[in-house]
Design a protein around this motif. Sequence first.
Motif, PDB file in Angstrom:
ATOM      1  N   TYR A 166       0.858  -1.190   0.000  1.00 25.10           N
ATOM      2  CA  TYR A 166       0.000   0.000   0.000  1.00 25.10           C
ATOM      3  C   TYR A 166       0.888   1.232   0.000  1.00 25.10           C
ATOM      4  CZ  TYR A 166      -3.770   3.142   1.655  1.00 25.10           C
ATOM      5  OH  TYR A 166      -4.690   4.152   1.795  1.00 25.10           O
ATOM      6  N   ASN A 176      -2.724   4.771  -3.695  1.00 22.49           N
ATOM      7  CA  ASN A 176      -3.709   4.190  -2.787  1.00 22.49           C
ATOM      8  C   ASN A 176      -4.427   5.235  -1.945  1.00 22.49           C
ATOM      9  OD1 ASN A 176      -1.399   1.630  -2.596  1.00 22.49           O
ATOM     10  ND2 ASN A 176      -3.502   1.207  -3.186  1.00 22.49           N
ATOM     11  N   LEU A 193      -6.606  -5.293  -2.432  1.00 21.22           N
ATOM     12  CA  LEU A 193      -5.283  -5.085  -1.850  1.00 21.22           C
ATOM     13  C   LEU A 193      -4.464  -6.376  -1.862  1.00 21.22           C
ATOM     14  CD1 LEU A 193      -6.221  -2.813   1.180  1.00 21.22           C
ATOM     15  CD2 LEU A 193      -4.891  -2.138  -0.828  1.00 21.22           C
TER      16      LEU A 193
END
Length: 365
Positions: A166, A176, A193
């Motif tokens: 991330y 993100n 994710l």
Amino acid sequence: MRLFYYSIITLLIFSFSSCKVGRFFVHNVANITDHKIFPNHLIENGDSVFYFTEGREKKPKTIEVNQQEVEFEAFLKDQKTVSFLVIKNDSLIYERYFKNYGEEDIVASFSMAKSVISILIGIAIDEGKIVSVDEPVTNYIPELAKNGFDKVTIKHLLQMTSGLDYNEGYFNPFGNVASFYYGTKLRKETINLKLKQEPGTKFEYLSGNTQILGLILERALKDKTISKYLEEKLWIPLGMEYDASWSTDKKKDGIEKTFCCLNARAKDFAKIGRLYLNKGNWNGKQIVSEEWVKESTKVDRSDGSVRFYQYQWWLPSEDGDFMARGILGQYIYVHPEKNLIIVRLGKNEGKVSWFSVLPVIGKAY
């Protein structure tokens, strides 16, 4: 030619105004007034309001910052503070507002909301809606199994040791953070994710962890929004003075941005601190288990954890103090041994590290 380029940029901005990129360019950077630009779920207070006792004002004349003595109130103002409260022994002994803000003005929490979602996870475990922090994420979000999340536990998310892939960068409109903060498909973004390393091996502060916690909680609650759960379990029992709201990704069937975006007033944020100061007990009623509060605020270096972070709370020292912390300098600082709560809200951090400054101010009390 310059006018031509400006026209093209303006056209692109308005062309993307309904998506995350458009929102990013229109609103540019996060602001403490962002509660005005997003849809939200209302969180209502109850009929009974808890008020801190009005105590005799106490403040230090000066404090030491960066090895220099500076005048206290001038320092608060110069560092872009909008609200500053000091509560000791349940008495409000210092209260100031700056920059045309007052006690009724709403301020976005940003990542202080991470600590609140941690409390709600603890309550859900107390109630059996969630079984344990040792459960794999995929017990609640099976869609993440294909991305290896069967190895990720709820505790990994709480500790920021999940190994999540991330990008926490705040200046990339395609990253993100832009997707999570400005996007309108937060559930989809969450289940897409991936991981970049083995869970339980390294701490990395990533907001995606907290949004996964939010999706877990939403599914555990089944027919109730996270905001309604907050209202029932915290906002009404703690006697909040004002209604609040939690920003969502979209107006219809939106999910709360649990990594940020709880919108409330300074005195009500202080009551979150009071709850943990009193080990989860509120005037004789156990709101969240004492064990959960202990686990949330102890120093732990095991399984990739770090000394200064535990269950979505920051630990600035090993003196037992802890804090909720938001990106623009939003803080709920608690020092149990001193029976002390400090709330600092600001337009930004200013030119200091409040993570370091608040314990220094706390010593003056």
